[in-house]
Design an enzyme around this catalytic site. Structure first.
Site, mmCIF file in Angstrom:
data_model
loop_
_atom_site.group_PDB
_atom_site.id
_atom_site.type_symbol
_atom_site.label_atom_id
_atom_site.label_comp_id
_atom_site.label_asym_id
_atom_site.label_seq_id
_atom_site.Cartn_x
_atom_site.Cartn_y
_atom_site.Cartn_z
ATOM 1 N N GLY A 51 0.832 -1.198 0.000
ATOM 2 C CA GLY A 51 0.000 0.000 0.000
ATOM 3 C C GLY A 51 0.861 1.239 0.000
ATOM 4 C CG ASP B 226 -3.383 7.734 -2.697
ATOM 5 O OD1 ASP B 226 -3.432 8.141 -3.879
ATOM 6 O OD2 ASP B 226 -2.606 6.845 -2.325
#
Length: 432
Positions: free
Chosen positions: A27, A138
């Protein structure tokens, strides 16, 4: 065990209670592993260095505040080693379903609309949180995970999330989905998530990667978005959906709807798209290979109810380019500039490399380091491409001439050495 303000239970988990099975992706920070905890599949997210600890703490703090069906659930965390224990998404990321699966899964317009509605529901919940709302910052398909045979969407990766009251100028997010005010360095609000959502809506309807026609680096995309470029409109797209989409990616944040308005509009539209709860037939694939993305390809028609795309070699090229970028970034972070120069000075002393060759090699090494590379041209600008082509020709001519000079200097050195041997030491094969 701690009860968070959202009412969900958050545990201090012991590492020995977790059975790690395999790495499945990464991630914003760290590596994600599939594991088993208390008899159920979970995802554990680890940090690889102290530099990632801040992002880890951000995600821990933000996820511990939330409790929503469209946000990945946090079960708890470990202290030694440091990791998060989260809900496992067996169907992987929305990005992989759209672009990377082999063979690609079929989905309908109803599924596409449902995913975007669920994303809007999760983000609207974040924006409405009290006492401090959250901005994800994001939002993109690699950070949207699928469960329940692809019918339920979960937002993940909160390593960049922040409180809405904070005055923000950090360029978090990814270029293809990033609102212009973010990379322009302006103060921005929750409306940056609305912009990202509009790009995602276009992406799931067309099954194309946004801004593929621009190519080049992320800076080319940012420049195009700054100048007003958006993904091309979709043929036969119903007017209410097109209006919502284009409002979301408006240049002015004040002209974009709130995520609550987006959620309500999508809820009203869903009555025209039945069947979104029909399970997808998903190919066997790694569950959460969240590799990120770079922008890609053009738009198609909305007329067909089943959304498909032609597979291409662009996927492998994209993955290779990511690997090259990561290698360069790793090289850049691990070998300081002064060490590069010292290495070549040592080579000069050890192997009698000429000063000219030494400087040329240092220059070549610097250009291989990520932060020293020049920006790519903008393919849509004739002037930019003309300058780029001219620079290529000049660089090729320069390297050709410099190579010839280097060969002549080496030849000169050999001749001087031979002359020295013959003149001063005629009886020996070389000077002592």
């Amino acid at each position: 065990m701690v009860e968070t303000p959202a009412g969900c239970l958050f545990e201090d988990i012991q590492r020995e209670d977790i059975q790690v099975e395999a790495a499945v992706g990464r991630g914003t920070f760290g590596v994600v592993f599939k594991a088993v905890w208390k008899g159920k599949d979970v995802a554990i997210k680890t940090i690889e260095s102290e530099n990632e600890r801040n992002a880890f703490l951000v995600e821990l703090r933000q996820l511990s505040r939330v409790n929503h069906p469209n946000i990945v659930k946090l079960y708890g965390s470990c202290d030694n080693p440091v990791c998060l224990v989260m809900e496992y998404a067996e169907c992987g990321s929305l990005y992989n379903l759209l672009h990377s699966a082999d063979p690609q899964a079929h989905y309908t317009a109803s599924h596409a609309m449902s995913w975007c509605l669920q994303c809007a529901q999760g983000v609207a919940y974040l924006h409405a949180m009290k006492p401090k709302a959250l901005i994800h910052r994001d939002l993109k398909p690699p950070n949207l995970l699928l469960v329940a045979r692809g019918t339920v969407l979960k937002i993940c990766d909160f390593g960049t999330a922040c409180d809405i009251q904070t005055c923000m100028t950090n360029n978090k997010g990814s270029a293809a989905w990033m609102a212009p005010e973010v990379f322009e360095g302006s103060n921005y609000s929750e409306k940056c998530d609305v912009f990202s959502w509009g790009i995602i809506l276009w992406e799931v309807i067309t099954r194309k990667k946004p801004f593929d026609e621009i190519g080049g680096s992320a800076f080319c995309i940012m420049w195009a978005v700054h100048r007003g470029t958006r993904p091309p409109l979709i043929r036969d797209l119903p007017e209410p959906i097109e209006t919502l989409m284009t409002r979301c990616w408006d240049k002015k944040p004040s002209q974009r709807p709130s995520m609550e308005q987006v959620k309500n509009t999508m809820s009203d539209l869903m009555k025209y798209f039945p069947g979104s709860d029909e399970p997808l037939s998903l190919p066997h694939q790694p569950s959460a290979n969240r590799s990120g993305s770079s922008p890609a390809t053009s738009t198609g028609s909305y007329a067909d109810s089943t959304i498909n795309s032609n597979k291409s070699d662009e996927n492998s090229e994209h993955r290779n380019s990511i690997g090259r970028e990561e290698t360069l970034k790793s090289f850049d972070s691990k070998i300081p500039l002064q060490n590069i120069i010292l290495i070549f000075i040592w080579l000069k002393i050890r192997f009698s490399i000429t000063l000219h060759t030494l400087l040329l090699n240092i220059l070549t090494a610097l250009l291989s380091v990520h932060c020293f590379q020049p920006l790519a041209p903008c393919p849509n600008s004739k002037e930019s491409m003309a300058v780029f082509e001219q620079h290529i020709r000049m660089a090729q001519d320069y390297l050709k001439v410099q190579s010839e000079i280097d060969q002549l200097l080496q030849r000169k050195g050999n001749l001087l050495l031979s002359f020295c041997s013959d003149f001063y030491c005629p009886a020996q094969s070389h000077c002592t």
